[in-house]
Design an enzyme around this catalytic site. Structure first.
Site, mmCIF file in Angstrom:
data_model
loop_
_atom_site.group_PDB
_atom_site.id
_atom_site.type_symbol
_atom_site.label_atom_id
_atom_site.label_comp_id
_atom_site.label_asym_id
_atom_site.label_seq_id
_atom_site.Cartn_x
_atom_site.Cartn_y
_atom_site.Cartn_z
ATOM 1 N N GLU A 49 0.813 -1.219 0.000
ATOM 2 C CA GLU A 49 0.000 0.000 0.000
ATOM 3 C C GLU A 49 0.848 1.272 0.000
ATOM 4 O O GLU A 49 0.336 2.366 -0.272
ATOM 5 C CB GLU A 49 -0.926 0.017 1.220
ATOM 6 N N GLU A 71 6.748 -22.279 7.563
ATOM 7 C CA GLU A 71 7.126 -21.430 8.695
ATOM 8 C C GLU A 71 8.129 -22.122 9.608
ATOM 9 O O GLU A 71 8.769 -21.485 10.435
ATOM 10 C CB GLU A 71 5.899 -21.004 9.487
#
EC number: 4.2.1.126
Length: 310
Positions: free
Chosen positions: A92, A123
């Protein structure tokens, strides 16, 4: 006695984000109204969690700003929901602040495919995190924000350890107390939101608090970098009709010019709202205004003060 001792040994210790939320017990038996009310009440916790870490957020913002002003970059890194939140916030920044896409980057375990498909098994692979950072030439000038709700994600822990080892600024964001997890960092942000409505589903309260914290961090840093004037996005990238209308509105409100003049200025400056504002407020030509902005390190307020002083 022996049975009691054996039972005690078999008790499972659950970290905070895995514990059972008693207020949402028997959730599957609740009416829709009851479920929504439970969520509504629970979602007050993220705001409280953010308020409790205001000193840490201030410290992080000031330290990140200093690094970015010295040619550093900001990286978010995480797995699953935590990684997606980092990528979202980073993505953004260019359209909102016209920042270089390299300035703020989001890294998620598993890369782009993990944004839409679960790759949670990755992960646990520590080596990938270090490789992901090295692939981006991560250096001591940079900042790493490691996001791990549980405070135990091997991918993020490895990234933070590597970041510390090369003297980059290392910041962790987690949702558990230190008694559940100790992280290697320079700034430790603990967003304690308590057990989730769905036990272990940290995309809920923990994720909401994390998104709030990232909003505050990235926006505040961009303000400090001169990307904002008042509360307006003067470095926005005019790439569609909505943003063109916003740019015209900013020039109308701050520069006191009509729509036609605003459009002409934007064309003359290749869509730069900041440069157009400086011209509107100072009467300078494009070349001189651009030079003054460069001398002011891109800060419009500094440029205007300098213009008035001269």
């Amino acid at each position: 006695m022996s049975d009691t001792n054996n039972h005690s040994k078999n008790i499972i210790h659950r970290i905070l984000t895995e514990q059972i939320n008693l207020t949402s017990n028997e959730l599957d038996t609740k009416s829709t109204k009851e479920i929504v009310n439970i969520f509504s009440e629970a979602d007050k916790e993220p705001q409280k969690a953010v308020e409790r870490v205001i000193p840490e957020l201030i410290n992080a913002i000031d330290e990140i700003t200093a690094r970015l002003k010295s040619k550093g970059r900001l990286f978010y890194i995480g797995a699953g929901t935590s990684g997606r939140l980092g990528v979202l916030d980073a993505s953004e920044c260019p359209p909102t602040f016209c920042s270089n896409p390299d300035l703020v980057q989001g890294i998620i375990a598993g890369g782009i495919p993990s944004l839409t498909r679960s790759s949670e098994h990755l992960e646990d692979v520590s080596e990938i995190a270090i490789a992901d950072l090295k692939d981006r030439n991560f250096s001591y000038r940079d900042v790493l924000i490691g996001i791990t709700a549980s405070g135990r994600t091997p991918y993020v822990i490895a990234a933070l350890n590597y970041s510390k080892s090369i003297s980059a600024l290392s910041i962790s964001i987690s949702s558990v107390p230190e008694s559940d997890s100790t992280l290697d960092n320079d700034i430790d942000i603990r967003l304690i939101t308590g057990p989730e409505i769905l036990a272990g589903s940290t995309r809920l309260k923990a994720g909401t608090a994390t998104k709030m914290a990232l909003n505050i961090i990235s926006t505040s840093v961009m303000i400090k970098l001169g990307k904002v004037y008042g509360n307006r996005m003067i470095d926005l990238s005019v790439s569609n009709d909505k943003l063109l209308d916003r740019a015209i509105g900013i020039l109308f409100d701050i520069g006191s010019v009509d729509k036609d003049t605003a459009v002409r200025l934007l064309k003359k400056t290749n869509g730069s709202v900041k440069l157009s504002l400086l011209i509107a407020l100072s009467g300078m030509d494009v070349i001189d205004a651009k030079q003054l902005l460069n001398d002011s390190k891109g800060n419009l307020r500094t440029a205007l003060i300098s213009f008035k002083d001269n």
